[in-house]
Design a protein around this motif. Sequence first.
Motif, PDB file in Angstrom:
ATOM      1  N   ALA A  91       0.834  -1.205   0.000  1.00  0.00           N
ATOM      2  CA  ALA A  91       0.000   0.000   0.000  1.00  0.00           C
ATOM      3  C   ALA A  91       0.869   1.255   0.000  1.00  0.00           C
ATOM      4  CB  ALA A  91      -0.948   0.002   1.197  1.00  0.00           C
ATOM      5  N   PHE A  92       1.980   1.226   0.724  1.00  0.00           N
ATOM      6  CA  PHE A  92       2.886   2.375   0.718  1.00  0.00           C
ATOM      7  C   PHE A  92       3.482   2.592  -0.660  1.00  0.00           C
ATOM      8  CE2 PHE A  92       3.439   2.382   5.500  1.00  0.00           C
ATOM      9  CZ  PHE A  92       2.937   3.659   5.652  1.00  0.00           C
ATOM     10  N   GLY A  93       3.741   1.517  -1.387  1.00  0.00           N
ATOM     11  CA  GLY A  93       4.240   1.644  -2.750  1.00  0.00           C
ATOM     12  C   GLY A  93       3.242   2.356  -3.643  1.00  0.00           C
ATOM     13  N   VAL A  94       1.973   1.964  -3.543  1.00  0.00           N
ATOM     14  CA  VAL A  94       0.910   2.600  -4.325  1.00  0.00           C
ATOM     15  C   VAL A  94       0.750   4.050  -3.891  1.00  0.00           C
ATOM     16  CG1 VAL A  94      -1.566   2.578  -4.835  1.00  0.00           C
ATOM     17  CG2 VAL A  94      -0.286   0.426  -4.752  1.00  0.00           C
ATOM     18  N   ARG A  95       0.815   4.266  -2.587  1.00  0.00           N
ATOM     19  CA  ARG A  95       0.676   5.627  -2.042  1.00  0.00           C
ATOM     20  C   ARG A  95       1.749   6.552  -2.616  1.00  0.00           C
ATOM     21  NH1 ARG A  95       2.400   7.423   3.883  1.00  0.00           N
ATOM     22  NH2 ARG A  95       1.699   9.555   3.777  1.00  0.00           N
ATOM     23  N   ALA A  96       2.986   6.070  -2.635  1.00  0.00           N
ATOM     24  CA  ALA A  96       4.089   6.880  -3.158  1.00  0.00           C
ATOM     25  C   ALA A  96       3.908   7.133  -4.654  1.00  0.00           C
ATOM     26  CB  ALA A  96       5.418   6.185  -2.894  1.00  0.00           C
ATOM     27  N   GLU A  97       3.439   6.128  -5.365  1.00  0.00           N
ATOM     28  CA  GLU A  97       3.271   6.233  -6.813  1.00  0.00           C
ATOM     29  C   GLU A  97       2.128   7.164  -7.202  1.00  0.00           C
ATOM     30  OE1 GLU A  97       1.475   3.162 -10.012  1.00  0.00           O
ATOM     31  OE2 GLU A  97       3.166   2.405  -8.839  1.00  0.00           O
ATOM     32  N   LYS A  98       1.010   7.054  -6.503  1.00  0.00           N
ATOM     33  CA  LYS A  98      -0.193   7.802  -6.879  1.00  0.00           C
ATOM     34  C   LYS A  98      -0.426   9.054  -6.045  1.00  0.00           C
ATOM     35  CE  LYS A  98      -2.217   4.078  -9.149  1.00  0.00           C
ATOM     36  NZ  LYS A  98      -3.109   3.879 -10.186  1.00  0.00           N
ATOM     37  N   GLY A  99       0.276   9.181  -4.907  1.00  0.00           N
ATOM     38  CA  GLY A  99       0.111  10.355  -4.069  1.00  0.00           C
ATOM     39  C   GLY A  99      -1.192  10.387  -3.285  1.00  0.00           C
ATOM     40  N   LEU A 100      -1.760   9.221  -3.018  1.00  0.00           N
ATOM     41  CA  LEU A 100      -3.022   9.140  -2.269  1.00  0.00           C
ATOM     42  C   LEU A 100      -2.740   8.884  -0.795  1.00  0.00           C
ATOM     43  CD1 LEU A 100      -5.030   6.811  -4.684  1.00  0.00           C
ATOM     44  CD2 LEU A 100      -5.374   9.260  -4.348  1.00  0.00           C
ATOM     45  N   PRO A 101      -3.662   9.291   0.082  1.00  0.00           N
ATOM     46  CA  PRO A 101      -3.513   8.949   1.496  1.00  0.00           C
ATOM     47  C   PRO A 101      -3.594   7.430   1.686  1.00  0.00           C
ATOM     48  CG  PRO A 101      -5.205  10.631   1.187  1.00  0.00           C
ATOM     49  CD  PRO A 101      -4.834  10.130  -0.163  1.00  0.00           C
ATOM     50  N   LEU A 102      -2.912   6.927   2.692  1.00  0.00           N
ATOM     51  CA  LEU A 102      -2.859   5.490   2.954  1.00  0.00           C
ATOM     52  C   LEU A 102      -4.249   4.876   3.080  1.00  0.00           C
ATOM     53  CD1 LEU A 102      -1.284   2.914   3.556  1.00  0.00           C
ATOM     54  CD2 LEU A 102      -1.256   3.613   5.967  1.00  0.00           C
ATOM     55  N   GLY A 103      -5.120   5.501   3.852  1.00  0.00           N
ATOM     56  CA  GLY A 103      -6.474   4.964   4.040  1.00  0.00           C
ATOM     57  C   GLY A 103      -7.231   4.844   2.732  1.00  0.00           C
ATOM     58  N   LYS A 104      -7.050   5.823   1.858  1.00  0.00           N
ATOM     59  CA  LYS A 104      -7.709   5.801   0.544  1.00  0.00           C
ATOM     60  C   LYS A 104      -7.189   4.630  -0.287  1.00  0.00           C
ATOM     61  CE  LYS A 104     -10.218   8.681  -0.819  1.00  0.00           C
ATOM     62  NZ  LYS A 104     -11.650   8.737  -0.579  1.00  0.00           N
ATOM     63  N   VAL A 105      -5.870   4.418  -0.266  1.00  0.00           N
ATOM     64  CA  VAL A 105      -5.273   3.300  -1.006  1.00  0.00           C
ATOM     65  C   VAL A 105      -5.861   1.980  -0.512  1.00  0.00           C
ATOM     66  CG1 VAL A 105      -3.127   2.004  -1.395  1.00  0.00           C
ATOM     67  CG2 VAL A 105      -3.112   4.501  -1.521  1.00  0.00           C
ATOM     68  N   LEU A 106      -5.950   1.814   0.799  1.00  0.00           N
ATOM     69  CA  LEU A 106      -6.439   0.562   1.376  1.00  0.00           C
ATOM     70  C   LEU A 106      -7.910   0.317   1.078  1.00  0.00           C
ATOM     71  CD1 LEU A 106      -4.566   0.756   4.790  1.00  0.00           C
ATOM     72  CD2 LEU A 106      -4.075  -0.825   2.916  1.00  0.00           C
TER      73      LEU A 106
END
Length: 159
Positions: free
Chosen positions: A81-96
Amino acid sequence: MLPCRMSVRGSLKTMAVVDVLAWIERRSLQGELHLERGTIQRKFALEAGRVRGTSSNIRTEYLGQLLINAGHITEETLRAAFGVRAEKGLPLGKVLTVAGLVTEAILQDTLRTKIGESVVDALSWEDGTFLFEPQSGAPRSAEVEVSVAISSLISAGAE
């Protein structure tokens, strides 16, 4: 009552956390309350007598860690999830939630618990500093809409 447009700062030896929060609640202020004690830093997003969010530099209070501790995700899931967060710039909760890894209800419950535990712990601080920075306009967008009444947090801290 006139809105508060200036930052307010002070010592928790002079004005306790409960008094700072009660003042913010009475005035229905919107802004961020920063608390610092030694190496511990906490920040609370406040609006209209409610706490909308919190952050700190204490690893055990990070959202991902709380979700792991509650058994909602694994450490591997969090890393991904942190990888996606870094890539897309979304908050962690949103990614999850977008990935279907946690439900919005679980995220909201976890964030409410995080707010409650963080404020109740801060209410016990007898030393340190505070800084309230008022904000005007619309509040920043949150991962999910969550808020807890300051008065209920103060009551919980008194128990």
